[in-house]
Design a protein around this motif. Structure first.
Motif, PDB file in Angstrom:
ATOM      1  N   HIS A  81      50.008 -39.653 -39.471  1.00 12.62           N
ATOM      2  CA  HIS A  81      50.782 -40.473 -40.388  1.00 12.62           C
ATOM      3  C   HIS A  81      52.209 -39.931 -40.429  1.00 12.62           C
ATOM      4  O   HIS A  81      52.415 -38.726 -40.607  1.00 12.62           O
TER       5      HIS A  81
ATOM      6  N   ARG B 299      52.226 -50.657 -39.975  1.00 10.24           N
ATOM      7  CA  ARG B 299      51.206 -51.428 -40.691  1.00 10.24           C
ATOM      8  C   ARG B 299      51.466 -51.383 -42.185  1.00 10.24           C
ATOM      9  O   ARG B 299      52.352 -50.663 -42.654  1.00 10.24           O
ATOM     10  N   THR B 300      50.682 -52.140 -42.926  1.00 10.03           N
ATOM     11  CA  THR B 300      50.669 -52.044 -44.380  1.00 10.03           C
ATOM     12  C   THR B 300      49.216 -52.000 -44.832  1.00 10.03           C
ATOM     13  O   THR B 300      48.323 -52.524 -44.161  1.00 10.03           O
ATOM     14  N   SER B 301      48.997 -51.388 -45.972  1.00  8.51           N
ATOM     15  CA  SER B 301      47.628 -51.247 -46.477  1.00  8.51           C
ATOM     16  C   SER B 301      47.113 -52.522 -47.125  1.00  8.51           C
ATOM     17  O   SER B 301      45.913 -52.638 -47.373  1.00  8.51           O
TER      18      SER B 301
ATOM     19  N   SER C 146      42.796 -51.421 -37.749  1.00 14.84           N
ATOM     20  CA  SER C 146      43.138 -50.035 -38.069  1.00 14.84           C
ATOM     21  C   SER C 146      42.460 -49.010 -37.178  1.00 14.84           C
ATOM     22  O   SER C 146      42.887 -47.860 -37.135  1.00 14.84           O
TER      23      SER C 146
ATOM     24  N   ASP D 294      53.278 -46.511 -42.522  1.00 13.07           N
ATOM     25  CA  ASP D 294      52.882 -47.524 -43.505  1.00 13.07           C
ATOM     26  C   ASP D 294      54.142 -48.124 -44.110  1.00 13.07           C
ATOM     27  O   ASP D 294      54.827 -47.491 -44.915  1.00 13.07           O
TER      28      ASP D 294
END
Length: 292
Positions: free
Chosen positions: A146, A170-172, A181, A202
């Motif tokens: 990360h 990406r986004t959560s 993922s 993120d």
């Protein structure tokens, strides 16, 4: 310094994934501990109590026959869809999301036989689950880290530890990102070496970085960008000359070289990943020849 920070940032997530994998029944652990799965299980199992109450209130017995026929039809349709999805899908996250969607649709079709208001109540219940719970992403990082945008910039410019970096943005809160993922962590396990490294940013935590890398938060996620030091080599999905994004399905075959063939779109990323993965094998014989 930045490399250490990135590794430390990914350590909690990696340890969480390892703990989940060492559980004797990881699927049972996820079903109980994750609200998304637990609430769906409650909704599906509540049908049996509802069915029993409806049949006990039916005096003529006609409901039992109609309901049984509809249930058999629903089970057969679900099994066909289940087999098709398990053959076609590459990620378990996508397979589970699609299977739950089919199961909810078929449950609504069955409850319509009992009572329209009951079907409407289940529909509202599924909307509540969608609003309060989210499908958990793949919980292992593989050999990826990360990163923050600043860490990525430092890794690419100051002291590049690898020539190539494949970074997933990406986004959560995006279902597409959650379902894809597992792609980058699995690719990192297959191809990570001294020439290529893998990272995840993120954009939900760093929304300003989206404009910097030319990524739309609405329709470009997840985006995979391959860097050769500070230069962007390619990205997936690519942006066409009409400023519209071509968004094929994200799989290991489209992002990495797992497919064995490179398509016209998104292929540059696959080629470069494959070449960088092979550079380490080529450097050994070359160094041996120079020494002799």
């Amino acid at each position: 310094m930045e490399v250490a920070t990135a590794t430390e940032a990914s350590a909690p997530a990696a340890s969480g994934g390892a703990a989940r994998q060492t559980h004797p029944f990881p699927w049972l652990d996820a079903a109980i501990s994750e609200p998304y799965y637990f609430l769906h299980l409650l909704a599906f199992f509540s049908y049996f109590a509802t069915r029993s109450a409806a049949l006990s209130a039916d005096d003529g017995g006609e409901l039992h026959d109609r309901l049984l026929r509809r249930e058999i039809q629903a089970v057969l349709v679900f099994l066909v869809l289940f087999v098709v999805k398990i053959v076609k899908e590459e990620t378990w996250e996508t397979f589970i999301a699609d299977s739950l969607l089919y199961a909810k649709g078929l449950l609504l079709a069955v409850t319509l036989v009992i009572d329209y208001w009951l079907a409407f109540a289940y529909f509202l219940g599924f909307l509540v689950i969608y609003a309060v719970a989210q499908q958990p992403p793949y919980d292992s990082l593989g050999h990826s880290n990360h990163l923050t945008p600043l860490q990525l910039e430092s890794l690419l410019t100051e002291e590049p530890t690898s020539r190539f970096w494949l970074v997933e943005f990406r986004t959560s809160f995006s279902s597409k990102c959650i379902q894809a993922s597992s792609v980058l962590p699995e690719l990192s396990i297959m191809y990570s070496n001294k020439n290529i490294s893998f990272g995840i940013i993120d954009l939900g935590h760093f929304p300003n970085a989206a404009a910097k890398f030319g990524i739309s938060m609405w329709d470009h996620l997840p985006t995979y960008i391959l860097f050769d030091k500070v230069t962007e080599v390619s990205r997936f999905p690519e942006i066409t000359s009409e400023s519209k994004v071509f968004v094929p399905k994200v799989t290991k075959g489209t992002v990495g070289p797992a497919s064995g063939a490179v398509g016209a779109r998104g292929g540059a990323c696959s080629v470069t990943v494959q070449r960088s993965a092979c550079m380490e094998e080529e450097e050994g014989p070359k160094q041996a020849e120079e020494e002799t």
